[in-house]
Design an enzyme around this catalytic site. Structure first.
Site, PDB file in Angstrom:
ATOM      1  N   HIS A  46       0.865  -1.183   0.000  1.00 60.36           N
ATOM      2  CA  HIS A  46       0.000   0.000   0.000  1.00 60.36           C
ATOM      3  C   HIS A  46       0.899   1.229   0.000  1.00 60.36           C
ATOM      4  O   HIS A  46       2.056   1.170   0.429  1.00 60.36           O
ATOM      5  CB  HIS A  46      -0.878   0.028   1.244  1.00 60.36           C
ATOM      6  CG  HIS A  46      -1.959  -1.009   1.251  1.00 60.36           C
ATOM      7  ND1 HIS A  46      -3.023  -0.941   2.107  1.00 60.36           N
ATOM      8  CD2 HIS A  46      -2.145  -2.135   0.515  1.00 60.36           C
ATOM      9  CE1 HIS A  46      -3.828  -1.967   1.905  1.00 60.36           C
ATOM     10  NE2 HIS A  46      -3.302  -2.718   0.944  1.00 60.36           N
ATOM     11  N   GLU A  48       1.047   3.805   1.890  1.00 59.74           N
ATOM     12  CA  GLU A  48       1.592   4.148   3.208  1.00 59.74           C
ATOM     13  C   GLU A  48       2.771   3.264   3.577  1.00 59.74           C
ATOM     14  O   GLU A  48       3.778   3.742   4.109  1.00 59.74           O
ATOM     15  CB  GLU A  48       0.507   3.999   4.304  1.00 59.74           C
ATOM     16  CG  GLU A  48      -0.714   4.845   4.097  1.00 59.74           C
ATOM     17  CD  GLU A  48      -1.840   4.111   3.356  1.00 59.74           C
ATOM     18  OE1 GLU A  48      -2.911   4.610   3.222  1.00 59.74           O
ATOM     19  OE2 GLU A  48      -1.647   3.035   2.905  1.00 59.74           O
ATOM     20  N   CYS A  76      -5.948   1.759   6.029  1.00 57.82           N
ATOM     21  CA  CYS A  76      -6.603   0.518   6.438  1.00 57.82           C
ATOM     22  C   CYS A  76      -5.991   0.030   7.762  1.00 57.82           C
ATOM     23  O   CYS A  76      -5.076   0.638   8.313  1.00 57.82           O
ATOM     24  CB  CYS A  76      -6.434  -0.540   5.348  1.00 57.82           C
ATOM     25  SG  CYS A  76      -4.739  -1.145   5.185  1.00 57.82           S
ATOM     26  N   CYS A  79      -2.161  -0.641   7.492  1.00 60.30           N
ATOM     27  CA  CYS A  79      -1.369   0.587   7.443  1.00 60.30           C
ATOM     28  C   CYS A  79      -1.405   1.336   8.773  1.00 60.30           C
ATOM     29  O   CYS A  79      -0.387   1.876   9.201  1.00 60.30           O
ATOM     30  CB  CYS A  79      -1.840   1.472   6.293  1.00 60.30           C
ATOM     31  SG  CYS A  79      -1.484   0.717   4.680  1.00 60.30           S
TER      32      CYS A  79
END
Length: 149
Positions: A46, A48, A76, A79
């Site tokens: 992701h 992040e 999420c 993360c």
């Protein structure tokens, strides 16, 4: 957040969901990232996570103290776990993720007192721009899938 949007646009050019992130310390960007799940076939890439890894390499430390993470979509659970474990004190995100958000949409890990670290979270910075980019991406993706079938 403008730089996170630049990262999101880079993800979109690869056919990835357009989510971008930057880690800033002392006014300097020390980590950048954008979604790479499809490209890398790695569910942990992701935006992040990519930005946090880059910032940790830059600092030579897993503790990202005095840093702010800017991201175009509410993080999420995975993360937010990384944000908490990296000790990032401040998170700025553009728009909510009603299906997976862990800063208030589904859960709120940022203020959960059971964790040993809290994260100051700011929502809505360039929210309209980021939301429009994501909506356009998914609208075009649905149209492409429909034309194939």
């Amino acid at each position: 957040m403008h730089e996170a949007l630049v990262e999101a646009a880079a993800a979109e050019k690869l056919g990835e969901i357009p989510i971008g992130a930057v880690v800033v310390q002392g006014g300097e960007i020390i980590g950048r990232g954008y979604n790479l799940r499809e490209t890398s076939n790695d569910p942990t890439t992701h935006a992040e996570m990519v930005a946090i890894r880059a910032a940790a390499r830059h600092l030579g430390s897993w503790r990202l103290l005095d840093c702010t993470l800017y991201v175009t979509l509410e993080p999420c659970v995975m993360c937010m776990g990384a944000i908490i474990l990296a000790r990032i004190p401040r998170l700025v995100y553009a728009c909510r993720d009603p299906k997976a958000g862990a800063v208030g949409s589904l859960y709120d890990f940022s203020r959960d007192e059971r964790f040993n670290h809290r994260v100051e979270a700011v929502e809505g910075v360039l929210g309209d721009e980021c939301s429009t980019m994501l909506s356009r991406f998914f609208r075009e993706l649905r149209a492409r899938k429909k034309s194939v079938s």
